[in-house]
Design an enzyme around this catalytic site. Structure first.
Site, PDB file in Angstrom:
ATOM      1  CB  SER A 273      -0.063   6.347   4.136  1.00 55.46           C
ATOM      2  OG  SER A 273       0.324   4.988   4.003  1.00 55.46           O
ATOM      3  CE  LYS A 274       6.056  10.542   5.153  1.00 56.14           C
ATOM      4  NZ  LYS A 274       6.106  10.928   6.531  1.00 56.14           N
ATOM      5  NE  ARG A 275       0.303   1.512   5.446  1.00 52.52           N
ATOM      6  CZ  ARG A 275      -0.642   1.053   4.648  1.00 52.52           C
ATOM      7  NH1 ARG A 275      -0.430  -0.002   3.921  1.00 52.52           N
ATOM      8  NH2 ARG A 275      -1.821   1.638   4.591  1.00 52.52           N
TER       9      ARG A 275
ATOM     10  N   GLY B 132       4.367   4.478  -0.946  1.00 49.89           N
ATOM     11  CA  GLY B 132       5.375   5.235  -1.690  1.00 49.89           C
ATOM     12  C   GLY B 132       4.880   6.645  -1.984  1.00 49.89           C
TER      13      GLY B 132
END
Ligand code: GLU
Length: 468
Positions: A238-240, A242
């Site tokens: 996920s965006k976590r 990057g």
């Protein structure tokens, strides 16, 4: 004929997982001489944006995933969905439901409290309701009560679900708009999709979709639900982590062919082969090669892959990408600049196009400072004399060419009675800022007289300031 579809919801960029699904669909259709459909599932009017649609189209174009039909937009097909909902109602496969949100919430809370799986209790199933004239009312699919649904998933194996587990799902909301499961089924049917490849977050929808397809008398597609992609911590990417859209990788200087190769290996394998050109991927792809376990996104491996492609791609292609990047950076270059020579040398050492361009910027503009290590080694006080002699020899040249420069450098070396390194390396650091470049006569020829002389002067001044 095999027909696949990629059906993204345009609520963000085209991320790695979506691109991988698109790639698998594309590969299956290309491999079999089938067709590949792009369908934009934009029914969520609040979250769908034109920018996101564009981002999906751009991402696919960058990766070269061309489609044969579409893009179709679900928002343009509402009449058709309504028609199918009415058919299902007429045939008794669906019914109107008047249950309020409050009732459904209360029912859910009750079931949760009793540790039961939340599900619709079928209150309106046999009531034969219809909406007051001119008004909309929610519609539910009349799921069979008995028996089971099963399908042979190409990745998961045989999946069986008892109909008793499935409740009557809403296919039209109380404002009349179709729900995801209904529109997907109608589209897969109308577009004659034979193979549904998608993320395994949809595997629970499949038995419901199969039941609706059966009620419509439509042929059932085959399914392949691919496992999710994990981040380096084993959690869903996920965006976590990057994780970003595929176009981000273009902007960072990755080659689309490297990205494609990386993506195909993220969930598909053919022995332990790593490098697959586009045609080879098509030739070797098969659903059997899809991996059942989740793959992890590994930036180091992507970098390695990109490096391989950077080194082995046709030189002209890399040169084109380098030129594009220079344009993005607003760096001017002369039309006759010898890109081939420079790019050939530097591509052996760069991971991305952006890195490559960074390492050759000295050819086009002043560099900010010297590479520390290189300067420490080559720009000592003893370098001043050779730099001064080179400056004088270069100034005296009538023709600024590799051959004449070569002779001039040789001459200085001879006069000083030192090895080539004592002259060539200070010159290299002086004119490039670093300790690595194409052969030094070639480098200086590329740079031109003015730049070279100015940089030699700069280096002499630098040494004077460092070691007075
Ligand atoms: N629109 C769905 C999504 O983006 C995919 C639906 C499907 O592939 O059936 O998750």
């Amino acid at each position: 004929m095999i027909k696949t579809r990629f059906a993204p919801s345009p609520t963000g960029v085209l991320h790695v997982g979506g691109a991988r699904t698109a790639l698998f669909c594309w590969l299956l259709s290309r491999k079999t001489g089938g067709k590949f459909v792009l369908r934009i599932e934009d029914t969520d009017l609040e979250r769908s944006t034109p920018e996101s649609i564009q981002a999906i189209l751009d991402g696919m174009a960058w990766l070269g995933l061309d489609y044969d039909e579409g893009p179709f937009y679900q928002t343009e097909r509402f009449d058709r969905y309504r028609e199918v909902i009415d058919t299902l109602l007429d045939q008794g496969h669906a019914y109107y439901c008047e249950c309020s949100r409050e009732r459904l919430d209360a029912l859910r809370a009750e079931q949760m409290a009793a540790k039961q799986k939340p599900r619709y209790d079928g209150r309106c199933r046999e009531l034969g309701l219809s909406p007051p004239a001119g008004e909309a009312m929610a519609v539910r699919f009349r799921n069979p009560r008995d028996g089971e649904v099963s399908f042979a998933d190409h990745v998961k194996g045989v999946v069986r679900v008892s109909n008793a587990e499935l409740d009557d799902l809403v296919i039209a909301r109380s404002d009349g708009s179709p729900t995801y499961n209904l529109s997907v089924v109608v589209d897969d049917m109308d577009m004659a999709i034979t193979h549904v490849l998608r993320g395994d977050d949809h595997v629970n929808n499949t038995p419901r979709q199969i039941n609706i397809l059966k009620a419509l008398g439509a042929p059932l597609p085959e399914y392949a639900h691919v496992p999710m992609i994990l981040g380096n911590d084993g959690k869903r990417l996920s965006k976590r982590h990057g994780a970003v859209g595929v176009m981000h990788y273009r902007d960072q200087g990755y080659l689309p062919e490297a990205m494609l190769n990386y993506l195909v290996r993220l969930g598909w394998s053919h022995g332990d082969q790593e490098i697959f050109g586009r045609d080879e991927m098509i030739e070797l792809f098969s659903l059997d090669g899809l991996n059942a376990s989740a793959a992890s996104f590994d930036t180091d491996k992507l970098n390695w892959m990109n490096q391989q492609y950077l080194m082995h791609a046709p030189l002209a292609r890399v040169v084109d990408l380098v030129r594009e990047r220079l344009q993005v950076l607003g760096i001017d270059y002369a039309d006759d600049f010898d890109f081939d020579a420079v790019v050939e040398v530097y591509r052996q050492r760069a991971t991305t196009i952006n890195q490559l361009v960074d390492s050759i910027r000295y050819c086009f503009e002043e560099f900010a400072g010297y590479d520390e290590k290189a300067a420490r080694k080559a720009l000592g006080a003893d370098a001043v004399e050779s730099l001064e002699r080179l400056h004088a020899a270069f100034t005296a040249l009538d023709h600024w060419e590799r051959e004449t420069l070569h002779e001039a450098i040789d001459g200085v070396t001879r006069d000083l009675g030192v090895g080539m390194g004592k002259v060539g390396q200070p010159l290299r650091v002086a004119v490039t800022g670093g300790g690595f470049s194409p052969p030094i006569d070639q480098t200086v020829a590329l740079l031109g007289r003015e730049r070279t002389l100015a940089r030699i002067e700069r280096a002499i001044a630098f040494i004077g300031a460092e070691k007075p």
